[in-house]
Every structure is written in C-alpha cells, then in structure tokens.
Design an enzyme around this catalytic site. Structure first.
Site, PDB file in Angstrom:
ATOM      1  N   ASP A  50       0.835  -1.313   0.096  1.00  0.00           N
ATOM      2  CA  ASP A  50      -0.049  -0.187   0.096  1.00  0.00           C
ATOM      3  C   ASP A  50       0.853   1.109   0.005  1.00  0.00           C
ATOM      4  O   ASP A  50       1.876   1.541   0.778  1.00  0.00           O
ATOM      5  CB  ASP A  50      -1.083   0.023   1.324  1.00  0.00           C
ATOM      6  CG  ASP A  50      -2.033   1.071   1.274  1.00  0.00           C
ATOM      7  OD1 ASP A  50      -2.703   0.981   0.351  1.00  0.00           O
ATOM      8  OD2 ASP A  50      -1.900   1.999   2.082  1.00  0.00           O
ATOM      9  N   GLU A  73      14.140 -15.327   1.153  1.00  0.00           N
ATOM     10  CA  GLU A  73      14.539 -16.684   2.109  1.00  0.00           C
ATOM     11  C   GLU A  73      13.417 -17.704   1.863  1.00  0.00           C
ATOM     12  O   GLU A  73      13.495 -18.920   2.586  1.00  0.00           O
ATOM     13  CB  GLU A  73      14.015 -16.062   3.614  1.00  0.00           C
ATOM     14  CG  GLU A  73      15.262 -14.938   3.981  1.00  0.00           C
ATOM     15  CD  GLU A  73      14.788 -14.280   5.349  1.00  0.00           C
ATOM     16  OE1 GLU A  73      13.818 -14.598   5.966  1.00  0.00           O
ATOM     17  OE2 GLU A  73      15.344 -13.245   5.639  1.00  0.00           O
TER      18      GLU A  73
HETATM   19  C1  GLC Z   1      -4.282   3.052  -0.648  1.00  0.00           C
HETATM   20  C2  GLC Z   1      -5.529   2.167  -0.501  1.00  0.00           C
HETATM   21  C3  GLC Z   1      -6.370   3.098   0.005  1.00  0.00           C
HETATM   22  C4  GLC Z   1      -6.280   3.677   1.328  1.00  0.00           C
HETATM   23  C5  GLC Z   1      -5.038   4.448   1.249  1.00  0.00           C
HETATM   24  C6  GLC Z   1      -4.345   4.595   2.636  1.00  0.00           C
HETATM   25  O1  GLC Z   1      -4.214   3.895  -1.687  1.00  0.00           O
HETATM   26  O2  GLC Z   1      -5.711   1.375  -1.742  1.00  0.00           O
HETATM   27  O3  GLC Z   1      -7.811   2.433  -0.067  1.00  0.00           O
HETATM   28  O4  GLC Z   1      -7.094   4.505   1.652  1.00  0.00           O
HETATM   29  O5  GLC Z   1      -3.720   3.595   0.577  1.00  0.00           O
HETATM   30  O6  GLC Z   1      -3.867   3.598   3.281  1.00  0.00           O
END
Ligand code: GLC
Ligand code: CA
Length: 551
Positions: free
Chosen positions: A211, A262
């Site tokens: 993310d 790993e």
């Molecule tokens: C990414 C995720 C989104 C979230 C953001 C903050 O863009 O896909 O849904 O709100 O990160 O974590």
C-alpha cells in the site's frame, strides 16, 4: 481435465502472468450474517473462485482496525480482525485456497499504522523526543506557542496532514488523523516490517500488495519544504516532492526482497505507486518488489490511441526493468469501470458522484458492452491482470448511496465535497433475492441497490452471454493460450487495437463505433455477436488465426 489440476504451487514464476482477484473482505461474503464479510464466507466461496479460473486472491486488509479508512488503518499487523476471523481461520483460508490451486496475497500497509497501534499509544504516552515518538513523525508546531502545524502539508483526504496532541507536539498523517505515518528512518520500524512479512510468509502467504509503496521515505529535513502537489495521488517526477517517490524508498524494498528470497518459492510483491510509468518500474525491478500496478489504464479514456500508448509504454518499460506488466481496470479506490466507460469522455467522476450519478446520465448498456470488451483486452495482455471483486458480475458504481450511509473518511474530511469510494465497495450479490442478495444476513454494511439482483451470481451462473460466463470462458482460454510475454502489433484502423500473441492468437478490440474486419481464423471468443463477420463497435474478439494478417 480441469486446468486447476495442473497448478504447481512451487513454481517461482507464477506471478508473472497470474490473474489476481481482489477481495475486499468486508464486502465479499458474510459467513455469520452480521453484515460484515468474513473469512468463513470467503472459504465457502472458494469453489466459486476456482470455477472462475483466477490464479490468486489479494485480500485487502483484514487486520484489527477501527475502520477509520476501511481497514487501511491497521491496529496490529500480525492479527485478524475478530469480525473477519482469527489466525486459525486465516490458516484454514490459505489451506482451502491452496487446495484449489489459488495463491494468497495479503495487503501490507507500511506508510502508516492506525492511532490504536501499540507503538502509537506508546508514543503518545511518552515524552517529546523519546525513542517511542521517534517511530512516528512528531514535530513541534510553528508560531509563538507552537499552535500552527509544522508545515503546510495537506492530508490526502483533506485538511492538514498534522494533528496536535495534548502536550503540544504534532504528528504527521498523509491520510486520516487515525493513520499516523511511520518514521522509516527508524531501525525498529524497518525491522518490525520484516517481522510482519515473515509472519505471513511463514503462514503460507504467497505474496504481498504494498500500500502506498511510493510513500515511506520522506525528506523531513528542516525547514520542512512546501510543495504545490504535496499529497496528490499523481506525483510528478521532478524529484522535489518531499513526501513521495523519494529515491531512498528503494533501499527499503531491496531489504524486503532479501526477506522474500528466504522462502521457496520466493514470495512476490506488487507496488501500489501512483507515479509515472518511468518511475513506477523502479519499484518492480527484480531486486525489489517485482511488480507495480499499471494505473494508466485506470485513468485512460475509452480511446484506442490512449490505450495503445499506455500498453506500448508499459510493456517496453517492464521489459527493460526485467519486470512484468500488471494490468487493471478497477479496484477498491476508483469508480467501477462499467460505470466509467458508460459516462461521456472526461466526465468529472467526483462531480458525477455528488449528483448521485444523475448528471451526466450513465449509458448503462454502453458501459456494460465496453466492460465486456475490456476484459478480453485485460486478459490478453502480456503480464498479470488484476480483477476487482464484482467486475465479473458487471457491477456498476453504486453512485446514489445516501450520505448517511457513507463510510469513507473522504466524505467528512473533504467537508462533503467528495463522496468517496464506497460506491465500489458495496457487498456482492450472490442470489437474486433475499435481504442482502445472499451476501449474508439481513443487512449489508453498505446497502445494496435493487438492481444488484440482475447481477447476482445466481442470475448469471450458466446463463449464456452473461458477464460471469464471459469472464469464465476468457480465463479458461487464457490458461491454454498464454504464457509468453510477447505481443506483436498488427495494422488496424485508428479506433481498433489489433495484436497477436505467440501461437497465432489474435486480439482485436474495437473502441470505435464502425464495425471492423477480423483476421481470418477461428473465433475463440467475442464480447458481442459478430455482424456479417465484422466486429461491431465497443467489442473485442479473440481469434486463432489461420492466415498471415494483411492489415
Ligand atoms: C491506498 C489504499 C486506499 C487507502 C490508502 C491509505 O491507496 O488503496 O484504500 O485509503 O492507501 O492507506
Ligand atoms: Ca460476518
């Protein structure tokens, strides 16, 4: 023989052309009828996913969370939200998926935790300047009494990116205040993420979706620098943004790669990085994450020239970087593409949502037709493809959710100027009737509209010409036709894309309205009936060619 019987879970290259199905756990299937999707519901539906023919599932966050941002506010990276399941049910899920030949990818959220994370609580309890505070980004404020935020940086969801704590210091959050940013210069933070990666890899997880992968490393040198687009999801490449796409971030991922390696087979990863393609491929290098989502197709209009440019550029750069391309049209953050493609070009989607989808009017039939054409493109491109839950049912955006029902923090934080992303997160319809269309009990956590009935799995299963059957047919064929990373463009009219994959597999996508000629051969699959042997507008076909094509 089913394709699944041949799935080799030890194959280290599986991810290069995998079709990954994104599950948004709270909205997929609700096993215990409390309105929130869970692992029990998902385990029940593994046969559905197996029949669909996907290679892996990516689970959006299922960790303990106050759901300030749909679970992207993680309280504990190494546990399961009790509303969704437990570690033992997670293990059951992995076992059931693997038994069905489906790999499991989990979402890692390394830019920020939640404000309920043990370490953030410890930071609040500790004094300014303490080791506990150093794991996050705490600063004194500006102004005579420190009453002003340390910089003018704004949160991606609106408002300042700084929140003040009772002793007067401020902490940084690029997203909601409930999502404090980690300090990636802190060794404990770095080490703790390695612990988390190993924790899930040891449980049999096959890969990770990372993310906000272009966050993490920040230029926090004083004075903190202003930047005009400091927190847009579209980061330029001039190198001046203090918060995103800093060169230092790549060192972090090289460390992660050593952890992935790993394992046997090595664990895989895909970056969510909203940066230009030339920068994005850096995250996808073999000594880093391996893949990065190609978001330019999400942003492109229904236009042959735009599509072609994105495809050519992305394939070229992926090849150079030793990565594979990673295609997608939809995810949990964007308006569903069956709606996007049914709206006039260049529609302001946020403004459209604010009218509850009334203005401009959505051409539902056109959107559905294009979504059918789109999946035959998506699944024919070299590289891997990501399918977002419900797109195989032809779901459109639920644009008219009532204001009171909205869950996305964007709605509040933007002072009601952006409706947010709930319209693509409405729980799936499994049956044509019942109070939550078979999702679970009486009510789903976001209300489903009546028109979901006609999209229900029950309505489409075995129904010739349904979206679901088109996805199944395309996925089954793809398994037979692939796996090679090559594509050769063929001449075609301006509104048509025509390329050939090895083995004489021709792919023709007509993004215009004039019927287009097809190469000679056997029509393997078409998104719409051919008319006099021609491919109608807004349609695609897969052909096994019999002759050399002559344009
Ligand atoms: C990414 C995720 C989104 C979230 C953001 C903050 O863009 O896909 O849904 O709100 O990160 O974590
Ligand atoms: Ca439930």
């Amino acid at each position: 023989m089913s394709e699944r019987e041949r799935t080799d879970l030890t194959d280290p290259t599986w991810w290069r052309d995998a079709v990954v199905y994104q599950v948004y756990p709270r909205s997929f299937a609700d096993g215990n009828a409390d309105g929130i999707g869970d692992f029990a519901g998902l385990i029940d539906r593994i046969p559905y996913l197996e029949r669909l023919g996907i290679d892996a599932v990516w689970l959006s966050p299922f960790y303990p969370s106050a759901l300030a941002d749909g679970g992207y506010d993680v309280d504990d990276y190494r546990d399961v939200d009790p509303r969704i399941g437990s570690l033992p049910t997670f293990d059951d899920l992995v076992a059931a998926a693997h038994a069905a030949g489906i790999r499991v990818i989990v979402d890692i959220v390394p830019n920020h935790s939640s404000d309920r994370h043990e370490w953030f609580r410890a930071a609040l309890a500790a004094a300014p300047g303490s080791a506990e505070r150093d794991r996050y980004v705490f600063r004194d404020g500006l102004g005579e009494h420190g009453e002003l935020p340390p910089s003018d940086w704004v949160s991606h969801f609106g408002g300042s990116a700084w929140t003040r704590v009772p002793d007067g210091q401020w902490y940084l959050h690029l997203f909601a205040p409930e999502q404090p940013d980690w300090n990636w210069e802190n060794d404990e933070v770095r080490e703790d993420f390695h612990v988390t990666l190993r924790f899930w890899a040891d449980r049999g997880v096959d890969g990770f979706r990372v993310d906000v992968a272009h966050g993490l490393a920040k230029d926090l040198g004083e004075p903190l620098r202003s930047h005009p687009h400091v927190n847009s999801m579209d980061i330029e490449i001039d190198g001046t943004n203090p918060l995103f796409d800093r060169d230092d971030v790549h060192e972090i991922y090289r460390g992660w790669r050593r952890v992935f390696d790993e394992y046997d087979p090595p664990r895989t990863a895909v970056a969510e990085a909203w940066v230009p393609t030339s920068r994005r491929v850096l995250y996808a290098k073999p000594d880093e994450l391996g893949q990065a989502f190609e978001f330019d197709l999400v942003k492109a209009e229904w236009d042959a020239a735009q599509f072609r440019e994105v495809i050519v550029d992305s394939l070229d750069r992926a090849r150079t970087a030793g990565a594979s391309s990673t295609w997608t049209f939809s995810n949990h953050d964007v308006v569903r593409h069956a709606s996007r493609f049914g709206l006039p070009a260049r529609t302001d989607l946020n403004a459209w949502l604010l009218t509850d989808g009334a203005e401009p009017a959505e051409d539902v039939a056109l959107g559905a037709r294009r979504a059918r054409a789109a999946v035959l493109l998506l699944l024919a491109l070299p590289g891997s493809a990501y399918v977002y839950q419900g797109e195989e049912l032809g779901l459109r955006e639920v644009a008219d959710l009532a204001r009171d029902d909205l869950e996305d923090p964007i709605w509040l934080r933007s002072q009601h100027t952006e409706k947010g992303r709930d319209g693509c997160r409405v729980p799936l319809p499994w049956t044509t009737d019942g109070s939550s269309f078979g999702f679970g009990g009486d009510g789903a956590h976001l209300p489903q509209p009546g028109w979901f009935a006609e999209h229900a799995v029950e309505a489409q299963d075995g129904t010739e010409g349904s979206m679901l059957e088109l996805y199944r047919a395309a996925l089954a064929l793809r398994h037979r036709l692939l796996p090679d990373q090559d594509l050769v463009w063929r001449d075609s009219g301006p509104d048509v894309l025509h390329f050939e994959r090895p083995g004489g597999w021709h792919v023709v996508v007509n993004l215009g309205s004039t019927p287009a000629p097809l190469p000679a051969g056997e029509v393997l699959l078409a998104s719409a009936p051919l008319a006099d042997g021609l491919l109608p507008g807004d349609a695609s076909a897969w052909i096994r060619g019999s002759d050399p094509v002559t344009g």
